[in-house]
Design a protein around this motif. Structure first.
Motif, PDB file in Angstrom:
ATOM      1  N   ASP A   1      -4.269   2.711  -4.489  1.00  0.00           N
ATOM      2  CA  ASP A   1      -3.271   2.758  -3.416  1.00  0.00           C
ATOM      3  C   ASP A   1      -2.451   1.470  -3.330  1.00  0.00           C
ATOM      4  O   ASP A   1      -1.242   1.503  -3.147  1.00  0.00           O
ATOM      5  CB  ASP A   1      -3.967   3.046  -2.080  1.00  0.00           C
ATOM      6  CG  ASP A   1      -3.015   3.422  -0.965  1.00  0.00           C
ATOM      7  OD1 ASP A   1      -1.847   3.779  -1.240  1.00  0.00           O
ATOM      8  OD2 ASP A   1      -3.444   3.359   0.202  1.00  0.00           O
TER       9      ASP A   1
ATOM     10  N   THR B   1       1.824   9.453  -2.066  1.00  0.00           N
ATOM     11  CA  THR B   1       0.489   9.808  -2.528  1.00  0.00           C
ATOM     12  C   THR B   1       0.305   9.219  -3.923  1.00  0.00           C
ATOM     13  O   THR B   1       1.035   9.591  -4.845  1.00  0.00           O
ATOM     14  CB  THR B   1       0.316  11.339  -2.573  1.00  0.00           C
ATOM     15  OG1 THR B   1       0.562  11.857  -1.269  1.00  0.00           O
ATOM     16  CG2 THR B   1      -1.080  11.712  -3.031  1.00  0.00           C
TER      17      THR B   1
ATOM     18  N   ARG C   1       0.867  -1.184   0.000  1.00  0.00           N
ATOM     19  CA  ARG C   1       0.000   0.000   0.000  1.00  0.00           C
ATOM     20  C   ARG C   1       0.901   1.231   0.000  1.00  0.00           C
ATOM     21  O   ARG C   1       1.677   1.447   0.932  1.00  0.00           O
ATOM     22  CB  ARG C   1      -0.923  -0.007   1.223  1.00  0.00           C
ATOM     23  CG  ARG C   1      -1.936   1.129   1.183  1.00  0.00           C
ATOM     24  CD  ARG C   1      -2.912   1.081   2.350  1.00  0.00           C
ATOM     25  NE  ARG C   1      -3.694  -0.157   2.314  1.00  0.00           N
ATOM     26  CZ  ARG C   1      -3.690  -1.079   3.295  1.00  0.00           C
ATOM     27  NH1 ARG C   1      -2.978  -0.901   4.360  1.00  0.00           N
ATOM     28  NH2 ARG C   1      -4.424  -2.164   3.177  1.00  0.00           N
TER      29      ARG C   1
ATOM     30  N   SER D   1       0.314   4.390   0.476  1.00  0.00           N
ATOM     31  CA  SER D   1       0.100   5.336   1.570  1.00  0.00           C
ATOM     32  C   SER D   1       0.793   4.891   2.866  1.00  0.00           C
ATOM     33  O   SER D   1       1.118   5.729   3.705  1.00  0.00           O
ATOM     34  CB  SER D   1      -1.396   5.566   1.803  1.00  0.00           C
ATOM     35  OG  SER D   1      -2.037   4.338   2.123  1.00  0.00           O
TER      36      SER D   1
END
Length: 183
Positions: free
Chosen positions: A170, A157, A150, A152
């Motif tokens: 993401d 971003t 992931r 994030s």
């Protein structure tokens, strides 16, 4: 007990790649990308038949967009250049030029090994577990892995445009494939 170190890299035909997906109202406009890291090195330390440590370092600036699916138009040269520039910006490659993994614990499993360790991406270190499949092909070992990361979690971003109407999902899939020739 004998000790040995295997060194693997992209010059041996191995591949370290990231696959992305797209989301949002305008997702049909975006490409699902395969991005290859063309400069990476993995090291596996062995004690007898047991791996004792695994490290991997990839140079972010070596990323190349190798394939794109979907989109309104085919992903060709100029679009690949733009996608690469966007990826380098998302990674903040000037400040964080390398991605690293270091195992802390290695456990034998049916298909190979499970590596628990630390991944450092974008200046953020997080614990991660990676399953690695090992296949005996006679003259060489084939090592393969696929895991989800992931963005994030590493303070990246995900790329988006059109006020988020088209954005990279993401979660990305990281794949690793390499062969190690037996002596």
């Amino acid at each position: 007990m004998s000790t040995e170190t295997w060194t693997l890299d992209a010059t041996d035909g191995g591949q370290l790649a990231v696959r992305t997906d797209v989301a949002g109202r305008a997702s049909k406009m975006g490409h699902r990308l395969t991005i290859a890291m063309t400069s990476w090195t993995a090291s596996v330390e062995w004690s007898g038949d047991t791996p004792t440590a695994v490290t991997l370092t990839a140079e972010v600036t070596s990323l190349e967009v190798v394939h794109g699916e979907g989109g309104l138009t085919p992903l060709i040269g100029p679009e690949k250049i733009v996608a690469k520039a966007n990826a380098l910006k998302s990674f903040d490659a000037d400040r964080f030029p390398s991605i690293r993994f270091r195992s802390a614990k290695i456990t034998a499993v049916d298909a190979g090994f499970q590596l628990a360790g630390t991944a450092e991406i974008h200046g953020v270190s997080r614990e991660i577990t990676v399953d690695v499949n090992v296949i005996d092909l006679g003259d060489r070992w084939h090592i393969g892995s696929e895991t989800t990361v992931r963005q994030s979690d590493y303070k990246i971003t995900p790329y988006s445009q059109m006020f988020g109407a088209m954005k990279v999902v993401d979660e990305v899939t990281v794949t690793f494939d390499a062969d190690y020739r037996k002596s």
